[in-house]
Design an enzyme around this catalytic site. Structure first.
Site, PDB file in Angstrom:
ATOM      1  N   LYS A  36      82.601  23.154  41.944  1.00 57.80           N
ATOM      2  CA  LYS A  36      81.350  22.848  41.241  1.00 57.80           C
ATOM      3  C   LYS A  36      81.177  23.757  40.028  1.00 57.80           C
ATOM      4  CE  LYS A  36      77.471  25.587  42.959  1.00 57.80           C
ATOM      5  NZ  LYS A  36      77.163  26.351  41.763  1.00 57.80           N
ATOM      6  N   ASN A  37      81.625  25.012  40.125  1.00 58.96           N
ATOM      7  CA  ASN A  37      81.407  25.936  39.013  1.00 58.96           C
ATOM      8  C   ASN A  37      82.383  25.724  37.855  1.00 58.96           C
ATOM      9  OD1 ASN A  37      79.260  26.955  40.357  1.00 58.96           O
ATOM     10  ND2 ASN A  37      80.256  28.851  41.015  1.00 58.96           N
TER      11      ASN A  37
ATOM     12  N   ARG B 264      71.136  26.684  35.888  1.00 61.21           N
ATOM     13  CA  ARG B 264      71.435  27.543  34.734  1.00 61.21           C
ATOM     14  C   ARG B 264      72.349  26.850  33.732  1.00 61.21           C
ATOM     15  NH1 ARG B 264      70.356  32.738  34.888  1.00 61.21           N
ATOM     16  NH2 ARG B 264      72.252  33.353  33.809  1.00 61.21           N
TER      17      ARG B 264
ATOM     18  N   CYS C 149      65.517  34.139  40.162  1.00 65.37           N
ATOM     19  CA  CYS C 149      66.396  33.671  41.222  1.00 65.37           C
ATOM     20  C   CYS C 149      66.448  34.678  42.350  1.00 65.37           C
ATOM     21  CB  CYS C 149      67.791  33.459  40.669  1.00 65.37           C
ATOM     22  SG  CYS C 149      68.940  32.970  41.933  1.00 65.37           S
TER      23      CYS C 149
ATOM     24  N   ASP D 257      80.664  35.239  45.791  1.00 68.64           N
ATOM     25  CA  ASP D 257      80.279  34.037  46.537  1.00 68.64           C
ATOM     26  C   ASP D 257      81.017  33.912  47.878  1.00 68.64           C
ATOM     27  OD1 ASP D 257      78.630  32.716  44.320  1.00 68.64           O
ATOM     28  OD2 ASP D 257      80.523  33.175  43.353  1.00 68.64           O
TER      29      ASP D 257
ATOM     30  N   VAL E 148      78.404  42.516  41.830  1.00 64.41           N
ATOM     31  CA  VAL E 148      78.190  41.472  40.819  1.00 64.41           C
ATOM     32  C   VAL E 148      76.693  41.164  40.656  1.00 64.41           C
ATOM     33  CG1 VAL E 148      78.755  39.114  40.106  1.00 64.41           C
ATOM     34  CG2 VAL E 148      80.479  40.513  41.270  1.00 64.41           C
TER      35      VAL E 148
HETATM   36  N1  EPU Z   1      74.488  38.943  33.336  1.00 63.55           N
HETATM   37  C1  EPU Z   1      73.694  39.602  32.443  1.00 63.55           C
HETATM   38  N2  EPU Z   1      73.391  38.985  31.258  1.00 63.55           N
HETATM   39  C2  EPU Z   1      73.839  37.737  30.960  1.00 63.55           C
HETATM   40  C3  EPU Z   1      74.664  37.059  31.875  1.00 63.55           C
HETATM   41  C4  EPU Z   1      74.970  37.692  33.062  1.00 63.55           C
HETATM   42  O1  EPU Z   1      73.271  40.735  32.695  1.00 63.55           O
HETATM   43  O2  EPU Z   1      73.516  37.228  29.875  1.00 63.55           O
HETATM   44  C5  EPU Z   1      74.814  39.580  34.631  1.00 63.55           C
HETATM   45  C6  EPU Z   1      74.182  38.820  35.806  1.00 63.55           C
HETATM   46  O3  EPU Z   1      72.856  39.200  35.999  1.00 63.55           O
HETATM   47  C7  EPU Z   1      75.092  39.207  36.958  1.00 63.55           C
HETATM   48  C8  EPU Z   1      76.446  39.364  36.281  1.00 63.55           C
HETATM   49  O4  EPU Z   1      76.205  39.485  34.881  1.00 63.55           O
HETATM   50  O5  EPU Z   1      74.693  40.448  37.496  1.00 63.55           O
HETATM   51  C9  EPU Z   1      77.414  38.232  36.520  1.00 63.55           C
HETATM   52  O6  EPU Z   1      76.849  36.992  36.128  1.00 63.55           O
HETATM   53  P1  EPU Z   1      77.726  35.802  35.557  1.00 63.55           P
HETATM   54  O7  EPU Z   1      77.257  35.485  34.196  1.00 63.55           O
HETATM   55  O8  EPU Z   1      79.158  36.155  35.753  1.00 63.55           O
HETATM   56  O9  EPU Z   1      77.359  34.654  36.553  1.00 63.55           O
HETATM   57  P2  EPU Z   1      76.930  33.158  36.204  1.00 63.55           P
HETATM   58  O10 EPU Z   1      77.796  32.591  35.153  1.00 63.55           O
HETATM   59  O11 EPU Z   1      75.457  33.082  36.038  1.00 63.55           O
HETATM   60  C10 EPU Z   1      78.590  32.005  37.845  1.00 63.55           C
HETATM   61  C11 EPU Z   1      78.470  31.098  39.036  1.00 63.55           C
HETATM   62  C12 EPU Z   1      77.948  31.872  40.226  1.00 63.55           C
HETATM   63  C13 EPU Z   1      78.902  33.022  40.523  1.00 63.55           C
HETATM   64  C14 EPU Z   1      79.065  33.909  39.281  1.00 63.55           C
HETATM   65  C15 EPU Z   1      80.079  35.014  39.475  1.00 63.55           C
HETATM   66  C16 EPU Z   1      78.002  28.976  38.033  1.00 63.55           C
HETATM   67  C17 EPU Z   1      77.028  27.868  37.798  1.00 63.55           C
HETATM   68  N3  EPU Z   1      77.553  30.018  38.721  1.00 63.55           N
HETATM   69  O12 EPU Z   1      77.281  32.464  37.577  1.00 63.55           O
HETATM   70  O13 EPU Z   1      77.966  30.985  41.324  1.00 63.55           O
HETATM   71  O14 EPU Z   1      78.389  33.790  41.579  1.00 63.55           O
HETATM   72  O15 EPU Z   1      79.480  33.101  38.163  1.00 63.55           O
HETATM   73  O16 EPU Z   1      81.327  34.485  39.821  1.00 63.55           O
HETATM   74  O17 EPU Z   1      79.157  28.903  37.608  1.00 63.55           O
HETATM   75  C18 EPU Z   1      77.206  29.966  43.291  1.00 63.55           C
HETATM   76  O18 EPU Z   1      78.083  29.115  43.111  1.00 63.55           O
HETATM   77  O19 EPU Z   1      76.513  30.049  44.342  1.00 63.55           O
HETATM   78  C19 EPU Z   1      76.954  30.982  42.253  1.00 63.55           C
HETATM   79  C20 EPU Z   1      75.891  31.776  42.247  1.00 63.55           C
END
Ligand code: EPU
Length: 452
Positions: free
Chosen positions: A23-24, A97, A121, A311, A333
């Site tokens: 899904k991601n 998101r 969240c 995850d 993370v």
């Molecule tokens: N972060 C910031 N600023 C930003 C973006 C991120 O501080 O602008 C921080 C976040 O707060 C977090 C860290 O960076 O502490 C990592 O966040 P990341 O951006 O890597 O995560 P994401 O892209 O929002 C995706 C997946 C998540 C998965 C994470 C890490 C999707 C839709 N979501 O989230 O999946 O945990 O990468 O691998 O792709 C899930 O599937 O249940 C899920 C939460």
């Protein structure tokens, strides 16, 4: 009314299930189709709610999304991309998101994008500062408004040099989806290199992009003037595969996960083996089982790829409640990903959560007083309970706990699990779980629950 899942636990899960596309990745590949001048075909798409949310958002922007000839195939035709109405975007986005990733493609296609407020969240704040900063560096104007954020580009976006403070998955995807059509070259340092990102790079390359993945987390993108549609089969969902592996271990069972891909799961498999789980890889999937005897406690730290995925943590913690001795899990993370353990403690687990970093991996949370380390003492028998699902992965771990526990559990808010686990009701039945679906009055589901 909402659906409650009544689980009579204590039965080992046994059988075969299959996983489809991650899904991601799928949601991002769907967004990438916006960049093409011609239709794209995405295969191995799972029927999860995230896909419906992105489908709705794409349709609002004039993309024609329909099923292809093959089961699990989507055809996405962006020939008539148009500006969507702000209130419609808001209504469709829900707590997803994904809208933030529409920015680059929409600015290239239409000169503007509107992103609704993404909200908070239950697993952490999840800010978007890296995304907005990157967009500004490409030359976009970011205008924060009451209801959301409007992004415009007075001129064509241009390539830039960027370095992420943290290798964020979403921010790396943002840069990729924006840089491919920007004028000139973009260099991204400290990029995330998760398999889902590498698959997105493969999609963009099929579309006509020029992207190199260099050593030490550097991605270089040479902008091009035109991209076309792609044909691509999504990589399998490694989070779902590991979740079922953990379910097999926690219930003392054996689950063959058809479609699971070893290379994307190597770090999970190493840990699974250290805990005492057994697995066997063949050409079509991976068989996970509990070989009997006591599971071993471990020390574990979550990290960006190629580390142990955040995850994977929540489903595995349930199996760790059955391991002998003290297991330590340091979450690096997300700052707030242990809320789900309260329900496990209510079921009989012995878990304490700490603000200190219980591990050596440098982490952003130790100094900031977040409860981000857990110590699990086992083995402890689990008892059935009434549980409210807090978020997608935490919810699946509650489900595993209910399956492993003695007695009956009622799991509320179960629909959150549909967001990332395809047809999980049918899979539970295929694995011999004793479950009953019932309608009941809704109970309090935490605000922001279900966000991915
Ligand atoms: N972060 C910031 N600023 C930003 C973006 C991120 O501080 O602008 C921080 C976040 O707060 C977090 C860290 O960076 O502490 C990592 O966040 P990341 O951006 O890597 O995560 P994401 O892209 O929002 C995706 C997946 C998540 C998965 C994470 C890490 C999707 C839709 N979501 O989230 O999946 O945990 O990468 O691998 O792709 C899930 O599937 O249940 C899920 C939460």
């Amino acid at each position: 009314m909402s659906t409650v899942l009544t689980v009579r636990g204590g039965r080992a899960l046994k059988g075969t299930i299959s996983v489809r596309g991650a899904k991601n990745f799928v949601s991002k590949a769907m967004v990438a189709s916006l960049l093409g001048e011609t239709p794209s075909r995405l295969r191995n798409v799972p029927e999860v709610r995230d896909v419906s949310v992105v489908t709705g958002l794409l349709q609002l922007h004039g993309v024609d999304v329909r099923p292809g000839v093959e089961d699990g195939e989507l055809v996405l035709d962006p020939s008539n991309v148009e500006v969507a109405h702000v209130s419609d975007i808001d209504a469709h986005a829900g707590s997803s998101r994904i809208p933030i990733l529409f920015c680059g493609p929409l600015v290239h296609r239409l000169g503007e994008a509107f992103i609704p407020d993404l909200g908070g969240c239950v697993i952490g704040d999840r800010p978007i500062n890296y995304h907005l900063e990157a967009l500004r560096q490409f030359g976009a104007v970011v205008d924060k408004r009451g209801q959301g954020i409007r992004i415009t580009a007075p001129k064509r976006l241009h390539g830039t040099k960027l370095e992420l403070e943290y290798p964020s998955v979403g921010a790396t995807e943002q840069v990729l989806l924006t840089a491919v059509r920007a004028a000139g070259t973009t260099e991204l340092r400290n990029a995330a290199i998760e398999p889902e990102i590498v698959d997105l790079i493969a999609v963009l390359q099929k579309m006509g992009a020029i992207i190199s993945l260099d050593p030490h987390r550097v991605i270089t993108i040479e902008g091009v003037d035109r991209l076309d549609g792609y044909v691509h089969r999504a990589l399998p969902d490694r989070i779902e595969a590991a979740s079922w592996g953990s379910a097999a271990l926690a219930t003392g069972g054996e689950v063959y996960v058809e479609g699971a891909h070893q290379l994307d799961l190597m770090t999970f498999l190493n840990t699974f083996r250290k805990v005492g789980g057994a697995f066997e890889v063949d050409d079509n999937g991976i068989r996970f089982w509990h070989p009997g005897g006591r599971l071993s406690s471990i020390a574990l730290e979550t990290h960006v790829h190629p580390g142990f995925m955040t995850d994977w943590q929540q489903p595995l913690v349930v199996a760790l409640t059955q391991a002998a001795g003290l297991s330590i899990v340091h979450e690096t993370v997300y700052e707030n990903r242990f809320g789900f353990v309260d329900a496990l403690v209510g079921m009989g687990a012995t878990i304490q959560v700490f603000r200190e970093c219980l591990g050596a991996t440098p982490c952003r949370f130790g100094q900031r007083n977040f409860r981000h380390s857990a110590v699990i003492s086992g083995p402890t028998p689990l008892q059935g309970a009434d549980i409210v699902v807090p978020d997608l992965r935490g919810g699946f771990s509650h489900l595993i706990a209910a399956l492993a526990a003695q007695g009956e559990s009622n799991v509320h808010g179960i629909s959150l699990i549909d967001r990332g686990y395809e047809r999980f009701a049918g899979k539970l039945e295929a694995l011999g779980a004793d479950v009953l679906w019932q309608e009941a009055a809704p109970v309090g589901v935490p605000a922001g629950a279900g966000q991915r």
